[in-house]
Scaffold this active site. Structure first.
Site, PDB file in Angstrom:
ATOM      1  N   GLU A   1     -18.597  -1.578  -0.304  1.00 37.31           N
ATOM      2  CA  GLU A   1     -19.892  -1.174   0.223  1.00 37.31           C
ATOM      3  C   GLU A   1     -19.805   0.333   0.495  1.00 37.31           C
ATOM      4  O   GLU A   1     -18.878   0.777   1.179  1.00 37.31           O
ATOM      5  CB  GLU A   1     -20.208  -1.924   1.521  1.00 37.31           C
ATOM      6  CG  GLU A   1     -21.575  -1.534   2.027  1.00 37.31           C
ATOM      7  CD  GLU A   1     -22.009  -2.250   3.299  1.00 37.31           C
ATOM      8  OE1 GLU A   1     -21.286  -3.134   3.785  1.00 37.31           O
ATOM      9  OE2 GLU A   1     -23.095  -1.885   3.790  1.00 37.31           O
TER      10      GLU A   1
ATOM     11  N   ARG B   1      -5.878  -9.948   3.814  1.00 41.04           N
ATOM     12  CA  ARG B   1      -6.105  -8.506   3.821  1.00 41.04           C
ATOM     13  C   ARG B   1      -4.859  -7.792   4.313  1.00 41.04           C
ATOM     14  O   ARG B   1      -3.992  -8.387   4.943  1.00 41.04           O
ATOM     15  CB  ARG B   1      -7.313  -8.146   4.681  1.00 41.04           C
ATOM     16  CG  ARG B   1      -7.141  -8.436   6.157  1.00 41.04           C
ATOM     17  CD  ARG B   1      -8.476  -8.437   6.898  1.00 41.04           C
ATOM     18  NE  ARG B   1      -9.117  -7.141   6.923  1.00 41.04           N
ATOM     19  CZ  ARG B   1     -10.300  -6.873   6.344  1.00 41.04           C
ATOM     20  NH1 ARG B   1     -10.942  -7.791   5.685  1.00 41.04           N
ATOM     21  NH2 ARG B   1     -10.830  -5.673   6.443  1.00 41.04           N
TER      22      ARG B   1
ATOM     23  N   LYS C   1     -13.949   0.190   8.760  1.00 37.83           N
ATOM     24  CA  LYS C   1     -14.709   1.411   8.478  1.00 37.83           C
ATOM     25  C   LYS C   1     -15.530   1.846   9.677  1.00 37.83           C
ATOM     26  O   LYS C   1     -15.741   3.036   9.887  1.00 37.83           O
ATOM     27  CB  LYS C   1     -15.605   1.187   7.253  1.00 37.83           C
ATOM     28  CG  LYS C   1     -14.810   1.315   5.958  1.00 37.83           C
ATOM     29  CD  LYS C   1     -15.721   1.276   4.750  1.00 37.83           C
ATOM     30  CE  LYS C   1     -15.993  -0.154   4.355  1.00 37.83           C
ATOM     31  NZ  LYS C   1     -16.676  -0.275   3.057  1.00 37.83           N
TER      32      LYS C   1
HETATM   33  P1  ATP Z   1     -13.964  -2.837   6.485  1.00 42.86           P
HETATM   34  O1  ATP Z   1     -13.696  -4.098   7.231  1.00 42.86           O
HETATM   35  O2  ATP Z   1     -12.847  -1.856   6.507  1.00 42.86           O
HETATM   36  O3  ATP Z   1     -15.281  -2.202   6.790  1.00 42.86           O
HETATM   37  P2  ATP Z   1     -15.045  -4.161   4.226  1.00 42.86           P
HETATM   38  O4  ATP Z   1     -14.459  -5.426   3.803  1.00 42.86           O
HETATM   39  O5  ATP Z   1     -16.322  -4.239   4.933  1.00 42.86           O
HETATM   40  O6  ATP Z   1     -13.965  -3.303   4.987  1.00 42.86           O
HETATM   41  P3  ATP Z   1     -15.857  -3.384   1.629  1.00 42.86           P
HETATM   42  O7  ATP Z   1     -16.328  -2.082   1.169  1.00 42.86           O
HETATM   43  O8  ATP Z   1     -16.797  -4.515   1.642  1.00 42.86           O
HETATM   44  O9  ATP Z   1     -15.251  -3.151   3.054  1.00 42.86           O
HETATM   45  O10 ATP Z   1     -14.541  -3.793   0.841  1.00 42.86           O
HETATM   46  C1  ATP Z   1     -14.450  -3.787  -0.560  1.00 42.86           C
HETATM   47  C2  ATP Z   1     -13.376  -4.739  -0.979  1.00 42.86           C
HETATM   48  O11 ATP Z   1     -12.135  -4.371  -0.402  1.00 42.86           O
HETATM   49  C3  ATP Z   1     -13.690  -6.149  -0.519  1.00 42.86           C
HETATM   50  O12 ATP Z   1     -13.447  -7.023  -1.589  1.00 42.86           O
HETATM   51  C4  ATP Z   1     -12.740  -6.375   0.602  1.00 42.86           C
HETATM   52  O13 ATP Z   1     -12.383  -7.729   0.690  1.00 42.86           O
HETATM   53  C5  ATP Z   1     -11.561  -5.480   0.241  1.00 42.86           C
HETATM   54  N1  ATP Z   1     -10.863  -5.057   1.447  1.00 42.86           N
HETATM   55  C6  ATP Z   1     -11.377  -4.455   2.529  1.00 42.86           C
HETATM   56  N2  ATP Z   1     -10.446  -4.257   3.476  1.00 42.86           N
HETATM   57  C7  ATP Z   1      -9.284  -4.749   2.973  1.00 42.86           C
HETATM   58  C8  ATP Z   1      -7.936  -4.851   3.463  1.00 42.86           C
HETATM   59  N3  ATP Z   1      -7.600  -4.402   4.672  1.00 42.86           N
HETATM   60  N4  ATP Z   1      -7.010  -5.425   2.672  1.00 42.86           N
HETATM   61  C9  ATP Z   1      -7.336  -5.861   1.447  1.00 42.86           C
HETATM   62  N5  ATP Z   1      -8.571  -5.805   0.923  1.00 42.86           N
HETATM   63  C10 ATP Z   1      -9.541  -5.260   1.671  1.00 42.86           C
HETATM   64 MG    MG Z   2     -17.481  -5.916   3.209  1.00 41.47          MG
END
Ligand code: ATP
Ligand code: MG
Length: 555
Positions: free
Chosen positions: A34, A259, A269
């Site tokens: 995102e 994760r 984020k």
């Molecule tokens: P955050 O919780 O940091 O805001 P998010 O999951 O909302 O992260 P996205 O931009 O939606 O952020 O993430 C893009 C991809 O990266 C998704 O498929 C998510 O599952 C993966 N991802 C995010 N954080 C991690 C992590 N700590 N380890 C592995 N994969 C991750």
């Molecule tokens: Mg997300």
């Protein structure tokens, strides 16, 4: 399964089985960030997994911006994400997609679900929706609007889109089962009314789809075979499957992995954004940030991040990875590639009393002992040098092998010198200068016959050295778990950045921003983008001491 030399984990095993059984012909994955912040090291794990699998199995990986939530998204983030994925060494080969570009089709699919009696417009407020959703132990209650006719739903949904209703006044909900044991299946919201400008679709829409509704359909439209996401989406999987089944479109399948969590680091984020917005760091690319751009600026090689992701592997069990493992991977790559230089980070003047005032010579210094091909360079030497302040000690403790009155040390690549005197600043009592005699026959640093010289120290010549700025970093948080005590801001380390005026050998003037080097004995450094030809600026990437490999060696 035969050994293919590929990395192995449960997801790759699933992919391999799907290919062998013919269930899937070409592997298609996607990385779906995102654009509401910069990528962090956790995303690197997902990038390496998705792009890695595509590459290993001869498939493709799409870059899809999951931009269904306009309030927090921005073009700056889109650009940074592309830069970071590319820098990590992966290529989406032009397959850049945006959920926002699917808004019209997502809308049409929603109309289809309404026609099938599988979606309805609900007039409950957000609070009422969550109050009637029930709990883990209690079924939810049906919305009073659940039995609306298809015609009425079609009319209301069209008018939602047309902007006839205020924000938050109505939603479109999937009509599934309010008593499902899985709360995600209790008539989840598919669309909400939100008058927000979208960085990509502009003001074309005032209704926006939810993640759960948009993600599975985006996957399906792109023909994604393996939709890989983190464990928190496991309980959303029945909903993912439900939408695709009801619509009768291509059935992408979702797989979940644990994760990455890292000690000493926050990764959400939202929290990273608050560090940036509230000025606790200089920006998303501050070298103390766990972002890809921060790590790049700090000097972490992309290869080290990829190696780290390979080492931690992919599992279904949540855990916390030690930051020391990441640093170990960084040292491992830099040790092989970083040319060595000498710089003094905390200068103390050293005068060689028996070295002629006007004499200049240059000495041969090895560029990288790990790589003979890296060759050598000339380092200027002279009567007045700078050494590290802590390489001299007036009253040395036991096992102190560096300079103290009467002791001999080796000046790296140069001569053996003996400390004959020192001076103190009368005002402060601080050592202001060290006096030595050198042994002319030890040129190159070879010890005289039968003598053992235990200490070797680095130095720069005062007449030719270059003044630089060295930025030394400590952990951004004082706690291994920054959330300890409930407030990560309270655990910020006030001493995480120390700026030093340092002196380096003149060869550093040929370095360019982003170059990665080792300053002997004090760490790996990278040239910062703030560097100017007249005043180089170095970020300390990591110190030389590797606590991880010692841990592993001890077993
Ligand atoms: P955050 O919780 O940091 O805001 P998010 O999951 O909302 O992260 P996205 O931009 O939606 O952020 O993430 C893009 C991809 O990266 C998704 O498929 C998510 O599952 C993966 N991802 C995010 N954080 C991690 C992590 N700590 N380890 C592995 N994969 C991750
Ligand atoms: Mg997300």
């Amino acid at each position: 399964m035969e050994d293919t030399g590929r990395p192995r984990d449960f997801i790759r095993d699933i992919v391999a089985t799907d290919i062998e059984s013919g269930r899937c012909k070409v592997v298609k994955t996607r990385f779906p960030p995102e654009p509401n912040g910069y990528l962090h090291i956790g995303h690197a794990k997902s990038i390496c997994l998705n792009f890695g699998i595509a590459k290993e199995f001869g498939g493709t990986c799409n870059l899809r911006f999951d931009d269904t939530n306009p309030s927090k998204e921005d073009m700056e983030y889109v650009e940074s994400i592309k830069r970071d994925v590319r820098w990590l060494g992966f290529d989406w080969e032009g397959r850049e997609f945006h959920a926002a570009d699917y808004f019209e089709r997502l809308y049409q699919f929603a109309v289809e679900l309404i026609k099938k009696g599988r979606a309805y417009v609900c007039d409950l407020s957000a609070e009422e929706v969550s109050a009637t959703r029930g709990s883990l132990t209690e079924a939810g209650r049906n919305s009073p609007f659940r039995e609306r006719s298809v015609e009425e739903n079609l009319d209301l949904f069209a008018r939602m889109r047309a902007g006839e209703f205020p924000d938050g006044s109505r939603t479109l909900r999937a009509r599934i089962d309010m008593s499902s044991p899985n709360i995600n299946m209790r008539d989840p919201v598919m669309y909400r009314i939100m008058r927000e400008h979208h960085y990509r679709s502009g003001d074309a829409w005032c209704i926006y789809p939810t993640y759960d509704y948009a993600h599975c359909i985006s996957d399906s439209m792109e023909g994604i075979t393996h939709s890989i996401c983190t464990l928190e989406f496991e309980i959303h999987r029945p909903l993912y499957d439900w939408f695709l089944e009801q619509l009768g479109i291509y059935r992408s399948r979702q797989f979940e992995f644990a994760r990455l969590n890292l000690s000493w680091t926050v990764m959400s984020k939202r929290k990273l954004l608050s560090l940036v917005k509230d000025g606790h760091v200089s920006g998303w690319d501050d070298p103390r940030m766990p972002t890809i751009s921060g790590m790049r600026r700090r000097g972490y090689p992309a290869e080290a991040i990829r190696n780290f992701c390979a080492q931690i592997g992919v599992t279904k069990y949540d855990g916390i990875t030690d930051f020391a493992l990441l640093e170990h991977c960084v040292r491992d790559v830099l040790n092989a590639v970083a040319p060595r230089f000498m710089a003094v980070l905390d200068p103390l003047k050293l005068t060689i009393v028996n070295y002629p005032e006007d004499r200049r010579e240059t000495l041969d210094a090895v560029n990288n002992p790990e790589n003979p091909q890296a060759g050598s360079r000339q380092v200027p030497f002279g009567r007045t040098l700078f050494i590290e302040r802590d390489d001299f000690c007036e009253n040395p403790p036991k096992k102190y092998f560096r300079l103290f009155p009467g002791n001999e040390v080796r000046l790296r690549y140069a001569y053996i010198v003996k400390c004959v005197d020192f001076a103190k600043d009368p005002a402060t009592g601080r050592i202001s200068e060290v006096f030595c005699e050198y042994l002319p026959e030890t040129r190159g640093g070879n010890a005289p016959e039968g003598r053992k010289i235990k200490g070797t120290i680095h130095w720069v010549a005062a007449s030719s050295c270059v003044e630089c700025e060295a930025r030394l970093y400590e952990r951004l948080f004082t706690k291994e778990d920054p959330e300890e005590g409930g407030d990560f801001i309270a655990n910020i380390n006030p001493a995480s950045l120390e700026v030093r005026k340092a002196f380096a050998e003149p060869a550093v003037l040929s370095l360019k921003p982003d170059d990665k080097i080792q300053f002997e004995r004090t760490g790996y450094f990278s040239v910062d983008q703030d560097s100017t030809p007249r005043r180089p600026v170095f970020n300390r990437t990591v110190t030389l001491k590797d606590s991880w490999s010692r841990l592993v060696a001890k077993g």
